[in-house]
Design an enzyme around this catalytic site. Structure first.
Site, PDB file in Angstrom:
ATOM      1  N   HIS A  13      -3.286  11.383  -0.098  1.00  0.00           N
ATOM      2  CA  HIS A  13      -2.973  10.753   1.029  1.00  0.00           C
ATOM      3  C   HIS A  13      -3.142  12.059   2.511  1.00  0.00           C
ATOM      4  O   HIS A  13      -1.971  12.410   2.930  1.00  0.00           O
ATOM      5  CB  HIS A  13      -1.132  10.146   1.134  1.00  0.00           C
ATOM      6  CG  HIS A  13      -0.380  11.604   1.173  1.00  0.00           C
ATOM      7  ND1 HIS A  13       0.624  11.595  -0.613  1.00  0.00           N
ATOM      8  CD2 HIS A  13       0.687  12.237   1.741  1.00  0.00           C
ATOM      9  CE1 HIS A  13       1.773  12.515  -0.589  1.00  0.00           C
ATOM     10  NE2 HIS A  13       1.928  13.120   0.993  1.00  0.00           N
ATOM     11  N   ASP A  43      -2.574   8.219  -5.572  1.00  0.00           N
ATOM     12  CA  ASP A  43      -1.835   9.355  -4.863  1.00  0.00           C
ATOM     13  C   ASP A  43      -2.801  10.137  -5.472  1.00  0.00           C
ATOM     14  O   ASP A  43      -2.263  11.136  -5.886  1.00  0.00           O
ATOM     15  CB  ASP A  43      -1.233   9.416  -4.212  1.00  0.00           C
ATOM     16  CG  ASP A  43      -0.775   9.894  -2.961  1.00  0.00           C
ATOM     17  OD1 ASP A  43      -1.527  10.096  -2.586  1.00  0.00           O
ATOM     18  OD2 ASP A  43       0.253  10.174  -2.734  1.00  0.00           O
ATOM     19  N   SER A 102       3.987  17.354  -0.631  1.00  0.00           N
ATOM     20  CA  SER A 102       2.701  16.784  -1.183  1.00  0.00           C
ATOM     21  C   SER A 102       1.668  17.889  -1.962  1.00  0.00           C
ATOM     22  O   SER A 102       0.975  18.254  -1.250  1.00  0.00           O
ATOM     23  CB  SER A 102       2.796  16.097  -0.366  1.00  0.00           C
ATOM     24  OG  SER A 102       3.412  15.075   0.006  1.00  0.00           O
TER      25      SER A 102
END
Ligand code: NAG
Ligand code: NAG
Length: 240
Positions: A70, A109, A193
């Site tokens: 992402h 992911d 992230s």
């Protein structure tokens, strides 16, 4: 709707929210402490040259950084050997390889970034080992780190790397086999992230999403051991 779908739906909401220019990508380490400078030499700072949105990643080969899918943007650059993000070295351009099934499932992911100029390893730039299918469940005491927000729900990135010890619990009760979940009062937040979950010097997971709970947050990490075939295929096809 299954629990997994609800979870993924929430993640995507967080992503849309974080698409505003100047805003960081999904998900600092809340409750962490400052890392000893250059003590985590595999850590990579990732920034989109256009929007300046930031993610984290880690070096897995001289020419490959691993991060979250992402975090994909068309103009990403990676920065090696960083301690303080106000003193960035020259950024390296990359080719992105997001997992092809990322849109459908949180466990996918994961993304590999091929460095157009391979890294020269030294004391402040090193590679971290990936897990084996058989050592994946052996460790509970891990470390998560990043340059992301220091407060939940308020984009407040740290300019220096921060880290936090986490103890993995309830590994069996997660959304699906390729997600490692952990519930804690503190943990990764916006801007973290793509960073690593490191257990005994092996990277087991990638910071993917979080969900607010009554007593803290649940963090979801992509379980790297479930993707070893895909990782090897991409890295073999794109040899130095
Ligand atoms: C190690 O490599 C990084 C990135 O290429 C560079 O910025 C740094 O100066 C090097 N450090 C040493 C001790 O050579
Ligand atoms: C984090 O865990 C490591 C390894 O178990 C330990 O040596 C260190 O003291 C812990 N740090 C904190 C702040 O609890």
């Amino acid at each position: 709707m299954t629990t997994m779908n609800i979870c993924w739906f929430i993640t995507i909401l967080l992503l849309l929210h974080s698409c505003n220019p100047g805003d960081g990508m999904d998900h600092g380490i809340v409750g962490g402490h400052v890392s000893v400078p250059h003590s985590r030499p595999y850590m990579v700072y990732i920034q989109d040259s256009r929007s300046k949105a930031a993610c984290d990643g880690f070096l897995v080969r001289e020419d490959f950084v691993m991060t979250a899918a992402h975090c994909k943007k068309s103009t990403l650059k990676v920065y090696l050997g960083v301690s303080d993000t106000t003193l960035l070295p020259h950024g390296i351009e990359v080719d992105s390889f997001p997992h092809p099934g990322f849109e459908n499932k949180p466990g996918n992911d994961i993304m590999l970034l091929k460095l157009k100029t391979p890294a020269t390893l030294n004391k402040t730039v090193t590679i971290i080992d990936l897990p084996n299918p058989w050592n994946d469940k052996m460790f509970k005491d891990c470390l998560v780190m990043g340059w992301g927000s220091m407060v939940y729900k308020h984009y407040s990135p740290s300019t220096v790397l921060r880290e936090l010890n986490v103890t993995l619990k309830n590994l069996a009760h997660c959304f699906e086999p390729d997600v490692i979940c952990n519930e804690d009062p503190f943990g990764p937040a916006q801007g973290d992230s793509g960073g690593p979950l490191v257990c005994k010097d092996i990277v087991m997971g990638i910071v993917s999403f979080n969900l607010e709970k009554t007593e803290g947050y649940l963090t979801g990490y992509t379980r790297i051991s479930q993707h070893l075939l895909w990782i090897n295929e991409i890295m073999k096809k794109n040899n130095i």
